[in-house]
Every structure is written in structure tokens, then in C-alpha cells.
Design an enzyme around this catalytic site. Structure first.
Site, PDB file in Angstrom:
ATOM      1  N   SER A  41       0.831  -1.208   0.000  1.00  0.00           N
ATOM      2  CA  SER A  41       0.000   0.000   0.000  1.00  0.00           C
ATOM      3  C   SER A  41       0.865   1.256   0.000  1.00  0.00           C
ATOM      4  CB  SER A  41      -0.912  -0.003   1.235  1.00  0.00           C
ATOM      5  OG  SER A  41      -1.771  -1.126   1.217  1.00  0.00           O
ATOM      6  N   HIS A  73      -3.611  -2.850  -4.447  1.00  0.00           N
ATOM      7  CA  HIS A  73      -2.720  -3.791  -5.106  1.00  0.00           C
ATOM      8  C   HIS A  73      -3.218  -4.022  -6.527  1.00  0.00           C
ATOM      9  CE1 HIS A  73      -0.513  -4.972  -1.399  1.00  0.00           C
ATOM     10  NE2 HIS A  73      -1.639  -4.600  -0.837  1.00  0.00           N
ATOM     11  N   ARG A  94       0.218  -9.315  -3.867  1.00  0.00           N
ATOM     12  CA  ARG A  94       0.602  -9.924  -2.591  1.00  0.00           C
ATOM     13  C   ARG A  94      -0.579 -10.674  -1.972  1.00  0.00           C
ATOM     14  NH1 ARG A  94       3.380  -5.852   1.185  1.00  0.00           N
ATOM     15  NH2 ARG A  94       5.291  -7.114   1.127  1.00  0.00           N
ATOM     16  N   THR A  95      -0.305 -11.881  -1.477  1.00  0.00           N
ATOM     17  CA  THR A  95      -1.283 -12.629  -0.695  1.00  0.00           C
ATOM     18  C   THR A  95      -0.946 -12.447   0.780  1.00  0.00           C
ATOM     19  OG1 THR A  95      -1.657 -14.285  -2.422  1.00  0.00           O
ATOM     20  CG2 THR A  95      -2.210 -14.919  -0.166  1.00  0.00           C
ATOM     21  N   HIS A  96      -1.901 -11.964   1.544  1.00  0.00           N
ATOM     22  CA  HIS A  96      -1.687 -11.742   2.972  1.00  0.00           C
ATOM     23  C   HIS A  96      -2.070 -12.980   3.766  1.00  0.00           C
ATOM     24  CE1 HIS A  96      -1.915  -7.654   1.348  1.00  0.00           C
ATOM     25  NE2 HIS A  96      -1.229  -7.264   2.414  1.00  0.00           N
ATOM     26  N   GLU A 195      -4.230  -3.693  15.227  1.00  0.00           N
ATOM     27  CA  GLU A 195      -3.733  -4.063  16.548  1.00  0.00           C
ATOM     28  C   GLU A 195      -4.446  -3.240  17.631  1.00  0.00           C
ATOM     29  OE1 GLU A 195      -1.755  -2.704  14.089  1.00  0.00           O
ATOM     30  OE2 GLU A 195      -1.332  -4.680  13.202  1.00  0.00           O
ATOM     31  N   SER A 214       2.176  -8.037   7.015  1.00  0.00           N
ATOM     32  CA  SER A 214       2.839  -8.679   5.879  1.00  0.00           C
ATOM     33  C   SER A 214       4.341  -8.739   6.131  1.00  0.00           C
ATOM     34  CB  SER A 214       2.549  -7.895   4.587  1.00  0.00           C
ATOM     35  OG  SER A 214       3.167  -6.615   4.643  1.00  0.00           O
ATOM     36  N   ASN A 237       0.013   5.599   9.333  1.00  0.00           N
ATOM     37  CA  ASN A 237      -0.729   6.092  10.496  1.00  0.00           C
ATOM     38  C   ASN A 237       0.072   5.770  11.748  1.00  0.00           C
ATOM     39  OD1 ASN A 237      -1.902   3.257   9.539  1.00  0.00           O
ATOM     40  ND2 ASN A 237      -1.941   3.296  11.783  1.00  0.00           N
TER      41      ASN A 237
END
Length: 279
Positions: A41, A73, A94-96, A195, A214, A237
Site C-alpha cells: 500500500s 494492489h 501480494r497474498t496476505h 492491533e 505482511s 498512520n
């Protein structure tokens, strides 16, 4: 093309990576990609600055890949000819880990890059900052990571040294381009929820300064494949509890959009310097 199921336990994941690399040769006409980049991102526009685009291949048309369902993406694999004649493979799919497709899928792009000939893997991401001095839009080099996913891409009794996983040599090259670049320790959580403040305090106590979802698993797979790793985060952020603002994915995307012009120029210069060092 042989039909191999990447998710089948009996299938060696490197065999599927070899198939994917062979398909990239067929679709791009490029025999070897010397550098690979996964653009997270905020980093997508960097591909436009790297050099001449040779080919774009939809990721879901390459063995082992699926189209990315994550906003920001591109879902494409792009072959780019750099100024010095080397080739870069830009991974916009990308695969998370939180997508639930398994660790093999998460690191398949890295293993494919290694099979395609990459000597260097550039891993980028958008992440939360624990250091309050990092305002949104700040790029930060990754010096180390803490893997809190409770998973590993390594299978069986595979023991590798990850002491200098995020290459100090490559970080030094990046600082030749921009001496002001700071560095930090990336903490990968499973996600997809952001989180909690308590989790961020835990990460900080453990020595983490960047939090995200990631990169760490990909970096381990790259080291296993013998590829040198360069990691850089865009602070999109301040992490939960560091500021009073609530977190949302649109904030991440907006920070990326606001910073993308600067990031594109910075990353293209860094990749150019890296390419000089591997030529």
C-alpha cells in the site's frame, strides 16, 4: 504445463515456483529478472518510475498466483527493463496471511522471484508507526522483524540463519540515496483486524517500532531461497494507542495516495542504486 497443486502437501512449493517462473519467461520474453519488488500500500506508482515496461501479466494467469482482493494492489506481475539493462519483476499481487490461503500462497511470489533469477528482493508495505516522531507518509527502512503470526514458510527440519535478514549492505545503499532515512523493527501480526493499544504496547516492549500484517514471512522465504532482502515501510498512520485517532483502511490508502509521488521517486532511485551493485 504440468498440473501441480501448490496447496497439496506432497507438492514441493519450489516446483510450482519454477513453473511460474517459466510462464513469466514465456509471457514476457525475459529470461532472467535480476531484482524483484513486492509493492504494498502506497508504493504502487513506483513501478512507473523504474524503467521501461516490457510486459504486464495478470497474476491469476500464472501458476500458484491469485488475483489480489486487497485495495491498493494491482493484481499484476510487471516486467521492467532498468536503465542499466537489468530486469525487475514488480509483484502487485501480494497474498496476505489473513486471507486464509496458507503460508505457501503468502510466500509463493518470493519463491517465484528467486526461481526467475532475482538476486535481491525488495519488500514494501504500508504500516503503523509506534515512534510518534514518524508522521504519516514517512518511509522507514526495516532493520529486523518480530514474527507474531505463529507460522513459518519453512517446512520440515529447515534451519536458516536470519541474523542479517534485512541486508545491512542494502540499507547502506539506500542511505546513500537519502541519508535522512530512519530505520525500525517491523512486527508482523496475523490481522486482519488492526492491533489493539495493548498489543502495540507489547510490540514496543519487545523492541518493535513498526506494526503491520505482511513482509516477515516473505523475508524468511527469501532468505531460504538465497535472495538478499531489502525492506522499507511507509508509515501510513500512528499505531493504536499512540494517537487518539481511530484506525481504518481508508486512512491507510489515503496516506499512500498522498505520499506516492515522493515514494515513487525515492524507491526508483534506491532500486537504481541496488541494480548498480548487482550488475
Amino acid at each position: 504445463m504440468p498440473d501441480l497443486d501448490l496447496d497439496a502437501p506432497e507438492t514441493p512449493p519450489t516446483a510450482v515456483a519454477q513453473l511460474a517462473a517459466a510462464e513469466l519467461v514465456r509471457r514476457t520474453g525475459v529470461e532472467r529478472h535480476d531484482i524483484a519488488l513486492t509493492l504494498g500500500s502506497g508504493w504502487g506508482r513506483a513501478a512507473e518510475r523504474l524503467g521501461e515496461i516490457v510486459a504486464r501479466v495478470p497474476a491469476d494467469e500464472v501458476p500458484g498466483f491469485t488475483a489480489s482482493g486487497i485495495p491498493g494492489h494491482s493484481g499484476q506481475l510487471t516486467s521492467i527493463r532498468l536503465a542499466n539493462g537489468l530486469h525487475a519483476l514488480v509483484i502487485g499481487a501480494r497474498t496476505h496471511f489473513y486471507e486464509g490461503r496458507g503460508v505457501r500462497r503468502v510466500v509463493h511470489s518470493v519463491r517465484t522471484a528467486a526461481a526467475a533469477g532475482a538476486k535481491v528482493m525488495v519488500l514494501t508495505n504500508g504500516a503503523g508507526g509506534i515512534d510518534p516522531s514518524w508522521s504519516p507518509g514517512t518511509p522507514v527502512l526495516i532493520s529486523d522483524h518480530i514474527n507474531l503470526t505463529a507460522a513459518s514458510p519453512l517446512e520440515g527440519a529447515t534451519f536458516i540463519d536470519v541474523t542479517d535478514l534485512y541486508s545491512s549492505r542494502l540499507r547502506a545503499l539506500a542511505r546513500e540515496v537519502d541519508p535522512s532515512l530512519d530505520e525500525g523493527v517491523y512486527v508482523q501480526f496475523r490481522g486482519p483486524q488492526f492491533e489493539t493499544p495493548a498489543e502495540v504496547r507489547m510490540a514496543r516492549t519487545m523492541g518493535g517500532t513498526i506494526v503491520g500484517m505482511s513482509t516477515a514471512l516473505e523475508a524468511i522465504a527469501a532468505r531460504e531461497a538465497g535472495v538478499e532482502v531489502f525492506g522499507i515501510s511507509l508509515i501510513t498512520n500512528l499505531a493504536a494507542g499512540i494517537s487518539d485517532s481511530p484506525l481504518n483502511h481508508e486512512e491507510v490508502l489515503e496516506a499512500g495516495r498522498n505520499a506516492e509521488e515522493h515514494l515513487a521517486g525515492l524507491l526508483s532511485r534506491i532500486v537504481g542504486r541496488i541494480a548498480e551493485s548487482v550488475a
